[in-house]
Design a protein around this motif. Structure first.
Motif, PDB file in Angstrom:
ATOM      1  N   PHE A   1       0.828  -1.207   0.000  1.00  0.00           N
ATOM      2  CA  PHE A   1       0.000   0.000   0.000  1.00  0.00           C
ATOM      3  C   PHE A   1       0.864   1.259   0.000  1.00  0.00           C
ATOM      4  CE2 PHE A   1      -2.104   3.354   2.446  1.00  0.00           C
ATOM      5  CZ  PHE A   1      -3.324   3.475   1.796  1.00  0.00           C
ATOM      6  N   LEU A   2       1.844   1.296   0.893  1.00  0.00           N
ATOM      7  CA  LEU A   2       2.699   2.483   0.995  1.00  0.00           C
ATOM      8  C   LEU A   2       3.605   2.641  -0.215  1.00  0.00           C
ATOM      9  CD1 LEU A   2       3.655   2.394   4.795  1.00  0.00           C
ATOM     10  CD2 LEU A   2       1.955   3.846   3.658  1.00  0.00           C
ATOM     11  N   ALA A   3       3.947   1.532  -0.893  1.00  0.00           N
ATOM     12  CA  ALA A   3       4.793   1.613  -2.092  1.00  0.00           C
ATOM     13  C   ALA A   3       4.099   2.422  -3.184  1.00  0.00           C
ATOM     14  CB  ALA A   3       5.134   0.212  -2.589  1.00  0.00           C
ATOM     15  N   VAL A   4       2.787   2.241  -3.318  1.00  0.00           N
ATOM     16  CA  VAL A   4       2.040   3.011  -4.305  1.00  0.00           C
ATOM     17  C   VAL A   4       2.107   4.498  -3.985  1.00  0.00           C
ATOM     18  CG1 VAL A   4      -0.266   3.469  -5.232  1.00  0.00           C
ATOM     19  CG2 VAL A   4       0.490   1.116  -4.865  1.00  0.00           C
ATOM     20  N   TRP A   5       1.985   4.829  -2.705  1.00  0.00           N
ATOM     21  CA  TRP A   5       2.012   6.235  -2.324  1.00  0.00           C
ATOM     22  C   TRP A   5       3.420   6.813  -2.377  1.00  0.00           C
ATOM     23  CZ3 TRP A   5      -1.852   9.418  -2.453  1.00  0.00           C
ATOM     24  CH2 TRP A   5      -3.140   8.880  -2.465  1.00  0.00           C
ATOM     25  N   LEU A   6       4.433   5.962  -2.298  1.00  0.00           N
ATOM     26  CA  LEU A   6       5.797   6.423  -2.556  1.00  0.00           C
ATOM     27  C   LEU A   6       5.918   6.867  -4.016  1.00  0.00           C
ATOM     28  CD1 LEU A   6       8.789   6.817  -1.902  1.00  0.00           C
ATOM     29  CD2 LEU A   6       9.130   4.371  -2.331  1.00  0.00           C
ATOM     30  N   GLY A   7       5.325   6.082  -4.917  1.00  0.00           N
ATOM     31  CA  GLY A   7       5.321   6.487  -6.321  1.00  0.00           C
ATOM     32  C   GLY A   7       4.613   7.808  -6.523  1.00  0.00           C
ATOM     33  N   PHE A   8       3.479   8.005  -5.831  1.00  0.00           N
ATOM     34  CA  PHE A   8       2.779   9.287  -5.901  1.00  0.00           C
ATOM     35  C   PHE A   8       3.665  10.408  -5.387  1.00  0.00           C
ATOM     36  CE2 PHE A   8       0.338  12.527  -3.599  1.00  0.00           C
ATOM     37  CZ  PHE A   8      -0.447  13.038  -4.629  1.00  0.00           C
ATOM     38  N   ALA A   9       4.402  10.158  -4.306  1.00  0.00           N
ATOM     39  CA  ALA A   9       5.275  11.185  -3.726  1.00  0.00           C
ATOM     40  C   ALA A   9       6.343  11.613  -4.722  1.00  0.00           C
ATOM     41  CB  ALA A   9       5.918  10.656  -2.444  1.00  0.00           C
ATOM     42  N   VAL A  10       6.886  10.662  -5.463  1.00  0.00           N
ATOM     43  CA  VAL A  10       7.901  10.976  -6.473  1.00  0.00           C
ATOM     44  C   VAL A  10       7.331  11.930  -7.515  1.00  0.00           C
ATOM     45  CG1 VAL A  10       9.270   9.974  -8.352  1.00  0.00           C
ATOM     46  CG2 VAL A  10       9.193   8.839  -6.126  1.00  0.00           C
ATOM     47  N   LEU A  11       6.111  11.647  -7.985  1.00  0.00           N
ATOM     48  CA  LEU A  11       5.491  12.495  -9.009  1.00  0.00           C
ATOM     49  C   LEU A  11       5.055  13.839  -8.438  1.00  0.00           C
ATOM     50  CD1 LEU A  11       3.306   9.805 -10.828  1.00  0.00           C
ATOM     51  CD2 LEU A  11       5.528  10.718 -11.529  1.00  0.00           C
TER      52      LEU A  11
END
Length: 254
Positions: A106-116
């Protein structure tokens, strides 16, 4: 049943999750710039703020912004997913663990969002649309973001993602064989589908504005509750569109 559920949410893996959430909010509080320092920064310039190691595009750089958005995403989104985590915990208790890997996915997806999101903040800052605090400096930008978030409240994609989030038991049962990591990634993806537009309103409310983040977190959490969310989503969209139209009108007049 309710008492048993509450007791089970005091087990070590739940306490670890609560710890992550509390640490994230604590880190955000420490990174928040007080009003008196904002005023001093306006007088003494960006060099003064940079000397205080504030997390801003000019002082922290891209990686610093990624870290800030990652912490903010964990602090805001993990609480909204607690009902889904509880549903998975009930299922995994019978089928054999995997809770921590669900949370990791779950948090990995939001890490991707954080990058963008960090890249978008850096670009908007360089173009002069955002202040070093991440606040919009343009009524037109604010209007576009508000209108976009409001329109998305009525979209089929938003509705589909909310449907999944509001029925976590059925969601996990449909994908159980894929394992906890992939289920976590799926949950993170539908959560992102629900919330990305509202998260980008941080550029309007203030990227490091704790009050805005708290209100946004509560609204996103309520949207995912089946009995409450259906009464919130569309009215919120109307409010956002009206606010966006007002900002665009004042921006064009100005």
């Amino acid at each position: 049943m309710i008492a048993a559920r509450i007791r089970s949410m005091g087990s070590p893996h739940w306490l670890a999750l609560y710890g992550v959430i509390l640490l994230s909010w604590g880190a955000l509080y420490l990174m928040t710039l007080p009003a008196d320092l904002r005023a001093a920064g306006a007088v003494y310039g960006a060099e003064f703020l940079a000397s205080l190691c504030i997390v801003t595009p000019d002082a922290a750089g891209y990686l610093g912004l990624v870290a800030m958005w990652t912490i903010m995403s964990a602090a805001m989104m993990a609480p909204t997913a607690l009902p889904a985590f509880a549903a998975y915990d009930d299922l995994s208790a019978r089928a054999g663990g995997g809770f921590r890997w669900l949370v990791v996915g779950f948090l990995a997806v939001w890490l991707g969002f954080a990058v963008l999101a960090a890249a978008l903040q850096m670009a908007l800052f360089q173009l002069g649309y955002l202040s070093i605090f991440g606040d919009s400096q343009s009524l037109l930008l604010s209007g576009v973001l508000l209108a976009l978030a409001g329109a998305y409240q009525f979209s089929a994609l938003k509705d589909a993602c909310l449907t999944q989030c509001r029925a976590p038991l059925a969601f996990f049962m449909s994908h159980w064989a894929e394992g906890p990591v992939r289920n976590g990634l799926r949950l993170g993806a539908v959560c992102l589908g629900c919330c990305w537009a509202l998260m980008l309103l941080a550029f309007v409310g203030g990227v490091m504005n704790l009050a805005f983040m708290a209100v946004a977190m509560v609204l996103m959490a309520l949207e995912k509750l089946p009995e409450i969310g259906r009464h919130i989503t569309r009215p919120l969209g109307v409010v956002l569109i009206a606010s966006g139209a007002a900002c665009l009108g004042f921006g064009l007049i100005g």
